[in-house]
Scaffold this motif. Structure first.
Motif, PDB file in Angstrom:
ATOM      1  N   SER A 182       0.838  -1.296  -0.106  1.00  0.00           N
ATOM      2  CA  SER A 182       0.004  -0.026   0.005  1.00  0.00           C
ATOM      3  C   SER A 182       0.743   1.291   0.079  1.00  0.00           C
ATOM      4  CB  SER A 182      -0.850  -0.212   1.243  1.00  0.00           C
ATOM      5  OG  SER A 182      -1.519   1.251   1.202  1.00  0.00           O
TER       6      SER A 182
ATOM      7  N   LEU B  48       2.261   1.809  -3.485  1.00  0.00           N
ATOM      8  CA  LEU B  48       1.208   2.418  -4.393  1.00  0.00           C
ATOM      9  C   LEU B  48       0.996   3.889  -4.189  1.00  0.00           C
ATOM     10  CD1 LEU B  48      -1.583  -0.534  -4.298  1.00  0.00           C
ATOM     11  CD2 LEU B  48       0.069   0.098  -6.052  1.00  0.00           C
ATOM     12  N   GLU B  49       1.132   4.307  -2.830  1.00  0.00           N
ATOM     13  CA  GLU B  49       1.143   5.744  -2.479  1.00  0.00           C
ATOM     14  C   GLU B  49       2.166   6.554  -3.164  1.00  0.00           C
ATOM     15  OE1 GLU B  49       0.993   8.641   1.262  1.00  0.00           O
ATOM     16  OE2 GLU B  49       0.654   6.439   1.670  1.00  0.00           O
TER      17      GLU B  49
ATOM     18  N   TYR C 156       2.010   7.155  -6.851  1.00  0.00           N
ATOM     19  CA  TYR C 156       0.739   8.221  -6.953  1.00  0.00           C
ATOM     20  C   TYR C 156       1.314   9.364  -6.630  1.00  0.00           C
ATOM     21  CZ  TYR C 156      -3.602  10.495  -7.373  1.00  0.00           C
ATOM     22  OH  TYR C 156      -4.707  11.354  -7.636  1.00  0.00           O
ATOM     23  N   ASP C 157       2.461   9.538  -5.620  1.00  0.00           N
ATOM     24  CA  ASP C 157       2.925  10.791  -5.242  1.00  0.00           C
ATOM     25  C   ASP C 157       4.029  11.406  -6.297  1.00  0.00           C
ATOM     26  OD1 ASP C 157       3.495  12.775  -3.396  1.00  0.00           O
ATOM     27  OD2 ASP C 157       4.539  11.571  -1.928  1.00  0.00           O
TER      28      ASP C 157
ATOM     29  N   LEU D 170       1.656   3.306 -11.811  1.00  0.00           N
ATOM     30  CA  LEU D 170       0.205   2.716 -11.376  1.00  0.00           C
ATOM     31  C   LEU D 170      -0.595   2.482 -12.753  1.00  0.00           C
ATOM     32  CD1 LEU D 170      -0.761   5.085  -8.636  1.00  0.00           C
ATOM     33  CD2 LEU D 170      -0.072   2.894  -8.491  1.00  0.00           C
TER      34      LEU D 170
ATOM     35  N   VAL E 182      -5.657   3.806  -4.661  1.00  0.00           N
ATOM     36  CA  VAL E 182      -5.006   4.735  -4.121  1.00  0.00           C
ATOM     37  C   VAL E 182      -6.079   5.786  -3.769  1.00  0.00           C
ATOM     38  CG1 VAL E 182      -3.555   6.699  -4.305  1.00  0.00           C
ATOM     39  CG2 VAL E 182      -2.618   4.234  -5.005  1.00  0.00           C
ATOM     40  N   LYS E 183      -7.097   6.024  -4.662  1.00  0.00           N
ATOM     41  CA  LYS E 183      -7.801   7.243  -4.319  1.00  0.00           C
ATOM     42  C   LYS E 183      -8.916   6.750  -3.259  1.00  0.00           C
ATOM     43  CE  LYS E 183      -7.999   9.345  -8.701  1.00  0.00           C
ATOM     44  NZ  LYS E 183      -9.020   9.939 -10.030  1.00  0.00           N
TER      45      LYS E 183
ATOM     46  N   HIS F  18      -8.215   5.265  -0.819  1.00  0.00           N
ATOM     47  CA  HIS F  18      -7.488   5.129   0.716  1.00  0.00           C
ATOM     48  C   HIS F  18      -6.547   6.428   0.966  1.00  0.00           C
ATOM     49  CE1 HIS F  18      -8.386   1.014  -0.142  1.00  0.00           C
ATOM     50  NE2 HIS F  18      -8.352   0.642   1.064  1.00  0.00           N
ATOM     51  N   LEU F  19      -6.462   7.509   0.135  1.00  0.00           N
ATOM     52  CA  LEU F  19      -5.802   8.586   0.473  1.00  0.00           C
ATOM     53  C   LEU F  19      -6.637   9.983   0.355  1.00  0.00           C
ATOM     54  CD1 LEU F  19      -2.493   8.283  -1.990  1.00  0.00           C
ATOM     55  CD2 LEU F  19      -2.723   7.803   0.652  1.00  0.00           C
TER      56      LEU F  19
ATOM     57  N   ARG G 247       3.036  14.225   1.793  1.00  0.00           N
ATOM     58  CA  ARG G 247       2.379  12.969   1.782  1.00  0.00           C
ATOM     59  C   ARG G 247       1.079  13.098   2.671  1.00  0.00           C
ATOM     60  NH1 ARG G 247       6.387   8.071   1.798  1.00  0.00           N
ATOM     61  NH2 ARG G 247       4.511   7.034   1.199  1.00  0.00           N
TER      62      ARG G 247
END
Length: 361
Positions: A14, A17-18, A21-22, A79, A87-88, A90-91, A104
């Motif tokens: 996880s 994945l973040e 995206y970052d 991704l 990601v969307k 869970h963030l 972050r």
């Protein structure tokens, strides 16, 4: 462990994945640095663990990869649409937060197609990721950094309102919360292309000052390849600063153009100008005029800023905005008068007026 749509995703997966995206993409080595870099275990073991996680994520179709060849033998990961969906969910996605993408904590909203990194110039992408490794919480990727503007363009017979964009390679957040644009420089751009890049910045700054808005960046950071040459003998520094003096013009006295290509010392064109450094002469750079800032003494303003403990770019721009807006309006009126005179002059020859693309002046 997270169970998402029947897929088991570990905490470390996880986190990967973040990170993707970052920063839009990453290599196993960068992931190792960001996730395990604080540990005392052997780097090889850390990287082996990361490789297992990325391999698992590929099998789950949450990420995909491409080769970094010929730059290196590494793979670069980004991704998939499925990974972006995870990601969307869970963030904290908040596209209206001006600080989204830094630290972050909050993120902008991007789809997989937009988020996919540009991989044609792999060296450029890898240089950006290496800069990220040194400053992970202070950098956000280029999709946050795009700024649009309009400017008046004229030729012999027409005046049109054109649209433009400045697309830096990312943004850097300083310790005192000022944002700088990032330009990753591989050394491949010729002077003409660099001048065009700085011209683009200048037109954007002109519009911001005309509209009485604070400038979007406190400075421009050029991240270059490491160099051990003296500043006076560094041809890349000369090329960038010469292009800045021609493209930015008077803004060189206001906006720091900082080259990062040394371990400790950063080279700042604005400081060299204010200090009247002989390095400018040795580099053979034409000193830009500063007449665009009437009634200004930039050196004096800079000293006042230091005394007040505030060297934010807004401090300077507020002193110049009123004069700049007036000058810009006068220039627009002059151009429109000339355009009208040309129109009247050629009426007998079928000239139908002065049009922009979709707009009439």
């Amino acid at each position: 462990m997270i169970l998402w749509r029947g897929i088991r995703i570990s905490k470390k997966e996880s986190e990967i994945l973040e990170i993707l995206y970052d920063f839009r993409c990453s290599t196993n080595e960068l992931l190792r640095i960001l996730i395990f870099g604080h540990l005392k275990s052997k780097p090889k073991g850390q990287k082996d663990n990361i490789s297992r996680y990325t391999s698992s994520l590929r099998k789950k179709k949450l990420i995909q990869s491409e080769s970094c060849y010929p730059y290196s033998r590494e793979l670069i990961f980004y991704l998939t649409a499925k990974g972006v969906e995870f990601v969307k969910e869970h963030l904290n996605i908040d596209p209206n937060n001006k600080m989204a993408g830094f630290g972050r904590e909050y993120y902008g909203e991007f789809d997989a197609k937009t988020l996919k990194p540009p991989l044609k110039n792999i060296e450029h992408t890898m240089m950006f990721l290496k800069f990220v490794a040194k400053n992970p919480n202070q950098i956000r990727h280029n999709l946050y950094a795009v700024k649009e503007y309009e400017y008046l363009r004229q030729d012999a017979y027409h005046s049109t309102i054109e649209k433009g964009k400045v697309r830096p390679d990312g943004e850097y957040l300083s310790e005192n919360n000022r944002i700088y644009s990032i330009e990753i420089d591989t050394g491949s751009e010729r002077t003409e292309a660099l001048i065009s890049k700085f011209n683009n910045y200048r037109r954007l700054f002109d519009e911001y000052r005309t509209k009485n808005k604070p400038l979007p960046w406190a400075g421009i950071l050029f991240v270059c390849k490491p160099s051990t040459l003296t500043i006076e003998n560094d041809r890349r520094i000369k090329s960038i600063f010469e292009a800045a003096s021609k493209g930015l013009q008077s803004y060189c006295w206001l906006i720091p153009v900082i080259i990062i290509n040394r371990t400790e010392n950063k080279v700042n064109l604005k400081n060299l100008l204010l200090q009247q450094s002989d390095i400018i002469t040795k580099l053979g750079i034409t000193i830009p005029e500063k007449n665009n800032f009437p009634s200004s003494n930039v050196q004096q303003h800079t000293e006042i800023q230091k005394k007040e403990g505030n060297d934010d770019i807004d401090f300077l721009t507020k002193r110049f905005e009123r004069d700049a807006e007036l000058k810009k309006q006068q220039e627009k009126e002059r151009i429109l008068r000339e355009a009208e005179e040309q129109q009247n002059k050629h009426k007998g020859f079928g000239w139908g007026g002065f049009y922009s693309k979709g707009k009439k002046l």
